[in-house]
Design a protein around this motif. Structure first.
Motif, PDB file in Angstrom:
ATOM      1  N   LEU A 143      55.719  40.862  36.269  1.00  0.00           N
ATOM      2  CA  LEU A 143      55.608  42.363  36.350  1.00  0.00           C
ATOM      3  C   LEU A 143      54.515  42.628  35.164  1.00  0.00           C
ATOM      4  CD1 LEU A 143      56.325  45.129  37.352  1.00  0.00           C
ATOM      5  CD2 LEU A 143      58.543  44.867  35.739  1.00  0.00           C
ATOM      6  N   GLU A 144      54.763  42.019  34.055  1.00  0.00           N
ATOM      7  CA  GLU A 144      53.922  42.536  32.746  1.00  0.00           C
ATOM      8  C   GLU A 144      52.561  42.328  33.120  1.00  0.00           C
ATOM      9  OE1 GLU A 144      55.193  40.134  29.567  1.00  0.00           O
ATOM     10  OE2 GLU A 144      57.172  41.255  29.477  1.00  0.00           O
ATOM     11  N   GLU A 145      52.154  41.088  33.632  1.00  0.00           N
ATOM     12  CA  GLU A 145      50.948  40.946  33.826  1.00  0.00           C
ATOM     13  C   GLU A 145      50.028  41.575  35.142  1.00  0.00           C
ATOM     14  OE1 GLU A 145      50.250  36.485  33.315  1.00  0.00           O
ATOM     15  OE2 GLU A 145      51.215  36.531  31.459  1.00  0.00           O
ATOM     16  N   THR A 146      50.824  41.611  36.137  1.00  0.00           N
ATOM     17  CA  THR A 146      50.096  42.130  37.353  1.00  0.00           C
ATOM     18  C   THR A 146      50.648  43.509  37.645  1.00  0.00           C
ATOM     19  OG1 THR A 146      51.821  41.265  38.950  1.00  0.00           O
ATOM     20  CG2 THR A 146      50.033  39.877  38.280  1.00  0.00           C
ATOM     21  N   GLY A 147      51.796  44.097  37.243  1.00  0.00           N
ATOM     22  CA  GLY A 147      52.493  45.382  37.607  1.00  0.00           C
ATOM     23  C   GLY A 147      53.146  45.263  38.716  1.00  0.00           C
ATOM     24  N   LEU A 148      53.327  43.861  39.369  1.00  0.00           N
ATOM     25  CA  LEU A 148      54.017  43.718  40.619  1.00  0.00           C
ATOM     26  C   LEU A 148      55.214  43.577  40.637  1.00  0.00           C
ATOM     27  CD1 LEU A 148      53.910  43.715  43.950  1.00  0.00           C
ATOM     28  CD2 LEU A 148      53.146  41.222  43.610  1.00  0.00           C
ATOM     29  N   ASP A 149      56.408  44.061  41.163  1.00  0.00           N
ATOM     30  CA  ASP A 149      57.813  43.743  41.045  1.00  0.00           C
ATOM     31  C   ASP A 149      58.205  42.894  42.393  1.00  0.00           C
ATOM     32  OD1 ASP A 149      60.251  43.503  40.517  1.00  0.00           O
ATOM     33  OD2 ASP A 149      60.742  45.556  40.863  1.00  0.00           O
ATOM     34  N   VAL A 150      58.261  41.598  41.886  1.00  0.00           N
ATOM     35  CA  VAL A 150      58.360  40.618  43.074  1.00  0.00           C
ATOM     36  C   VAL A 150      60.009  40.160  42.982  1.00  0.00           C
ATOM     37  CG1 VAL A 150      55.975  39.537  42.818  1.00  0.00           C
ATOM     38  CG2 VAL A 150      57.892  38.558  41.558  1.00  0.00           C
ATOM     39  N   THR A 178      49.974  41.561  50.436  1.00  0.00           N
ATOM     40  CA  THR A 178      48.643  41.882  51.057  1.00  0.00           C
ATOM     41  C   THR A 178      47.377  41.882  50.155  1.00  0.00           C
ATOM     42  OG1 THR A 178      49.093  44.197  50.685  1.00  0.00           O
ATOM     43  CG2 THR A 178      49.972  43.355  52.765  1.00  0.00           C
ATOM     44  N   LEU A 179      46.247  41.647  50.684  1.00  0.00           N
ATOM     45  CA  LEU A 179      45.120  41.799  49.974  1.00  0.00           C
ATOM     46  C   LEU A 179      44.667  42.808  49.295  1.00  0.00           C
ATOM     47  CD1 LEU A 179      43.068  39.011  52.117  1.00  0.00           C
ATOM     48  CD2 LEU A 179      44.192  38.552  49.962  1.00  0.00           C
ATOM     49  N   ASP A 180      45.231  44.120  49.986  1.00  0.00           N
ATOM     50  CA  ASP A 180      44.818  45.334  49.536  1.00  0.00           C
ATOM     51  C   ASP A 180      45.874  45.846  48.417  1.00  0.00           C
ATOM     52  OD1 ASP A 180      46.757  45.815  50.959  1.00  0.00           O
ATOM     53  OD2 ASP A 180      45.821  46.965  52.388  1.00  0.00           O
ATOM     54  N   THR A 181      46.679  45.075  47.917  1.00  0.00           N
ATOM     55  CA  THR A 181      47.803  45.477  46.931  1.00  0.00           C
ATOM     56  C   THR A 181      46.992  45.914  45.597  1.00  0.00           C
ATOM     57  OG1 THR A 181      49.323  44.024  47.655  1.00  0.00           O
ATOM     58  CG2 THR A 181      49.719  44.712  45.637  1.00  0.00           C
ATOM     59  N   HIS A 182      47.599  46.823  44.956  1.00  0.00           N
ATOM     60  CA  HIS A 182      46.745  47.321  43.683  1.00  0.00           C
ATOM     61  C   HIS A 182      47.532  46.694  42.429  1.00  0.00           C
ATOM     62  CE1 HIS A 182      45.012  50.064  40.851  1.00  0.00           C
ATOM     63  NE2 HIS A 182      46.261  50.411  40.506  1.00  0.00           N
ATOM     64  N   PHE A 183      46.903  46.177  41.793  1.00  0.00           N
ATOM     65  CA  PHE A 183      47.502  45.703  40.543  1.00  0.00           C
ATOM     66  C   PHE A 183      47.093  46.101  39.288  1.00  0.00           C
ATOM     67  CE2 PHE A 183      46.999  42.078  43.634  1.00  0.00           C
ATOM     68  CZ  PHE A 183      48.246  41.682  43.912  1.00  0.00           C
ATOM     69  N   GLN A 184      48.293  46.498  38.265  1.00  0.00           N
ATOM     70  CA  GLN A 184      47.919  47.253  37.238  1.00  0.00           C
ATOM     71  C   GLN A 184      48.863  46.524  36.086  1.00  0.00           C
ATOM     72  OE1 GLN A 184      46.008  49.748  36.430  1.00  0.00           O
ATOM     73  NE2 GLN A 184      46.394  49.494  34.563  1.00  0.00           N
ATOM     74  N   PRO A 185      48.260  45.746  35.139  1.00  0.00           N
ATOM     75  CA  PRO A 185      48.941  44.962  34.196  1.00  0.00           C
ATOM     76  C   PRO A 185      49.678  46.051  33.233  1.00  0.00           C
ATOM     77  CG  PRO A 185      46.721  44.150  34.329  1.00  0.00           C
ATOM     78  CD  PRO A 185      46.688  45.259  35.237  1.00  0.00           C
ATOM     79  N   GLN A 186      50.944  45.513  32.744  1.00  0.00           N
ATOM     80  CA  GLN A 186      51.695  46.391  31.934  1.00  0.00           C
ATOM     81  C   GLN A 186      51.446  46.274  30.362  1.00  0.00           C
ATOM     82  OE1 GLN A 186      53.719  48.670  33.658  1.00  0.00           O
ATOM     83  NE2 GLN A 186      52.692  47.880  35.265  1.00  0.00           N
ATOM     84  N   GLU A 190      46.068  41.731  27.215  1.00  0.00           N
ATOM     85  CA  GLU A 190      46.318  40.561  27.436  1.00  0.00           C
ATOM     86  C   GLU A 190      45.691  39.968  28.886  1.00  0.00           C
ATOM     87  OE1 GLU A 190      50.516  38.402  28.215  1.00  0.00           O
ATOM     88  OE2 GLU A 190      50.634  40.441  27.930  1.00  0.00           O
ATOM     89  N   ILE A 191      45.743  40.734  29.622  1.00  0.00           N
ATOM     90  CA  ILE A 191      45.102  40.429  30.877  1.00  0.00           C
ATOM     91  C   ILE A 191      43.732  41.292  31.167  1.00  0.00           C
ATOM     92  CG2 ILE A 191      45.189  40.297  33.466  1.00  0.00           C
ATOM     93  CD1 ILE A 191      47.038  38.501  31.988  1.00  0.00           C
ATOM     94  N   LYS A 192      42.515  40.368  31.268  1.00  0.00           N
ATOM     95  CA  LYS A 192      41.211  40.961  31.568  1.00  0.00           C
ATOM     96  C   LYS A 192      41.004  41.507  33.157  1.00  0.00           C
ATOM     97  CE  LYS A 192      38.045  38.924  29.340  1.00  0.00           C
ATOM     98  NZ  LYS A 192      36.903  38.060  29.277  1.00  0.00           N
ATOM     99  N   GLY A 193      41.501  40.442  33.795  1.00  0.00           N
ATOM    100  CA  GLY A 193      41.144  40.676  35.387  1.00  0.00           C
ATOM    101  C   GLY A 193      42.020  40.046  36.343  1.00  0.00           C
ATOM    102  N   LEU A 194      42.263  40.379  37.394  1.00  0.00           N
ATOM    103  CA  LEU A 194      43.120  39.712  38.580  1.00  0.00           C
ATOM    104  C   LEU A 194      42.205  39.875  39.703  1.00  0.00           C
ATOM    105  CD1 LEU A 194      46.264  41.778  37.956  1.00  0.00           C
ATOM    106  CD2 LEU A 194      46.005  39.476  37.393  1.00  0.00           C
ATOM    107  N   GLN A 195      42.372  38.584  40.610  1.00  0.00           N
ATOM    108  CA  GLN A 195      41.321  38.402  41.527  1.00  0.00           C
ATOM    109  C   GLN A 195      41.981  37.457  42.493  1.00  0.00           C
ATOM    110  OE1 GLN A 195      37.307  37.449  40.362  1.00  0.00           O
ATOM    111  NE2 GLN A 195      36.896  36.682  42.269  1.00  0.00           N
ATOM    112  N   TRP A 196      41.755  37.600  43.694  1.00  0.00           N
ATOM    113  CA  TRP A 196      42.230  36.739  44.759  1.00  0.00           C
ATOM    114  C   TRP A 196      41.180  35.841  45.000  1.00  0.00           C
ATOM    115  CZ3 TRP A 196      46.957  37.245  47.127  1.00  0.00           C
ATOM    116  CH2 TRP A 196      47.557  38.203  47.052  1.00  0.00           C
ATOM    117  N   PHE A 197      41.697  34.335  45.105  1.00  0.00           N
ATOM    118  CA  PHE A 197      40.739  33.093  45.474  1.00  0.00           C
ATOM    119  C   PHE A 197      41.257  32.346  46.366  1.00  0.00           C
ATOM    120  CE2 PHE A 197      39.897  34.057  40.684  1.00  0.00           C
ATOM    121  CZ  PHE A 197      38.876  33.681  40.699  1.00  0.00           C
ATOM    122  N   PRO A 198      40.181  32.103  47.410  1.00  0.00           N
ATOM    123  CA  PRO A 198      40.462  31.102  48.424  1.00  0.00           C
ATOM    124  C   PRO A 198      41.449  29.589  48.017  1.00  0.00           C
ATOM    125  CG  PRO A 198      38.268  31.730  48.639  1.00  0.00           C
ATOM    126  CD  PRO A 198      38.744  32.135  47.256  1.00  0.00           C
TER     127      PRO A 198
END
Length: 416
Positions: A143-150, A178-186, A190-198
């Protein structure tokens, strides 16, 4: 020390994070350094971001300025460097928990890039707090690094663990994002970027050039990811196999560690079955060899028996032939010689050949008393030759000599 932080900034940071901690925790410098780390993040996220005149400093320099600023820490100023290294070593031993976030098709994973790192990527994770459970730590860090509550997506049984440099790292596997999820670090700075990788483009070791070929990035950019890629692919392979077999994959095993144990058991069973099969093959081969030896022995015995029967048959045949020859009358008649008388006339009387005399000496005349004598038993060739020799010596001076003398006289009478 290149830059000195203003006193008012240090006062605010110390009052927020250090001065108000319980008295018993003040004696623990390890605990103090954790609080200094929180104060350092706050300084970078808020003070430096809002005031351009303030400069960023490293955590080591920040710790030295804090120890000089707080009175109850001044007695440790001379050993700040030593205490800082001890804290870093301890910090590396603190377990970290996070998550591997996957898309619904489980072909991509989400990686985070740290604010102070140049180009390295890793899974969102962080160190556990005091009295915090691993699951709660993973949810908080994601949650802190991506903004996503899992919290509603995480499964406490699906995780991958790894021990790196005496530090335990556990990553919970969370598919379905989903790949179109919007991520926002809290957290800031601390976090410069978030990216999907194969997933199939990530390297499995430092010399794997897959990422260089598919992504144009060196394997060193994923040095924090490499220890988990191989196990992640194994987990995905099993998960997809279970879903194809059961339809929904709800009957999956409880944890990745349990699956590894099951794989080990299956491997041992396979080795045992292979060993048992090898033993059976050896047993069958040994029996086949023994059977071949037995058949060969029987064949040799049969050959010897056939040879013995053939030899006995030949012997019997030769013996029968000899008996038949000796008992049957002579087939070839020898020429009969007529006798010329003293007066030159040929008489009708004939006499036997000399060879006939030798072959059958002293044959009794028909009707004589000796003709009623029973037949002489069959004798061997050696006995026959011996008798012939004796008869020859006996007859030569009697009938043979007289016949020869008569022949000479007859021949001489014909000469004018």
């Amino acid at each position: 020390m290149d830059y000195v932080i203003p006193k008012y900034v240090l006062d605010d940071l110390c009052s927020r994070f250090i001065i108000n901690i319980p008295e018993e925790e003040r004696q623990d410098l390890i605990r103090i350094f954790f609080q200094i780390e929180l104060a350092h993040w706050f300084y970078l996220d808020f003070y430096c971001a809002e005031d351009v005149e303030l400069r960023t400093v490293s955590l080591r320099d920040f710790s030295v300025q804090i120890f000089h600023h707080i009175p109850f820490l001044t007695e440790y100023v001379g050993e700040v460097e030593k205490r800082f290294e001890e804290w870093r070593a301890y910090k590396m031993s603190v377990p970290t928990y996070g998550a591997i976030i996957l898309d619904p098709e489980m072909k991509y994973c989400l990686l985070a890039q740290g604010f102070w790192t140049k180009s390295s990527w890793g899974f969102p994770k962080g160190k556990v707090n005091a009295e915090e459970t691993p699951l709660c730590c993973a949810i908080r860090e994601v949650l802190e690094e991506t903004g996503l509550d899992v919290a509603s997506l995480i499964n406490k049984s699906d995780f991958i663990e790894n021990q790196l440099n005496d530090q335990l790292t556990r990553l919970y596997i969370i598919p379905g994002v989903t790949l179109d999820t919007h991520f926002q670090p809290q957290t800031r700075k601390e976090i410069k970027g978030l990216q999907w990788f194969p997933i199939n483009a990530l390297p499995v070791h430092k010399r794997d050039q897959t990422s260089k070929t598919l992504l144009g990035m060196n394997p060193n950019n994923f040095f924090m990811v490499i220890p988990f890629v191989k196990n992640l692919r194994k987990w995905l392979s099993r998960k997809q196999g279970e879903e194809n077999g059961s339809g929904d994959g709800k009957n999956a095993s409880s944890s990745f560690r349990t699956k590894i144990w099951e794989n080990s058991e299956r491997k041992q069973d396979s080795q045992r079955q292979k060993k048992h099969s090898q033993q059976q093959q050896n047993f069958i081969k040994q029996n086949q060899n023994e059977m071949q030896d037995l058949l060969q022995l029987q064949e040799e015995r049969q050959k010897m028996k056939n040879l013995g029967d053939l030899s006995e048959k030949k012997t019997n045949s030769k013996s029968g032939h000899r008996q038949h020859t000796s008992s049957s009358p002579r087939q070839t008649s020898k020429p009969q010689l007529q006798i010329m008388g003293r007066d030159g006339n040929i008489t009708g009387n004939t006499r036997r050949n000399l060879a006939d005399q030798f072959d059958k000496p002293n044959r009794p005349a028909a009707g004589s008393a000796s003709s009623d004598r029973p037949a002489r038993p069959h004798s061997s060739n050696r006995e026959k030759k011996s008798r012939k020799k004796d008869i020859f010596k006996e007859e030569f001076h009697s009938k043979t000599w007289l016949n020869f003398k008569f022949d000479v006289d007859a021949i001489m009478a014909c000469i004018p």
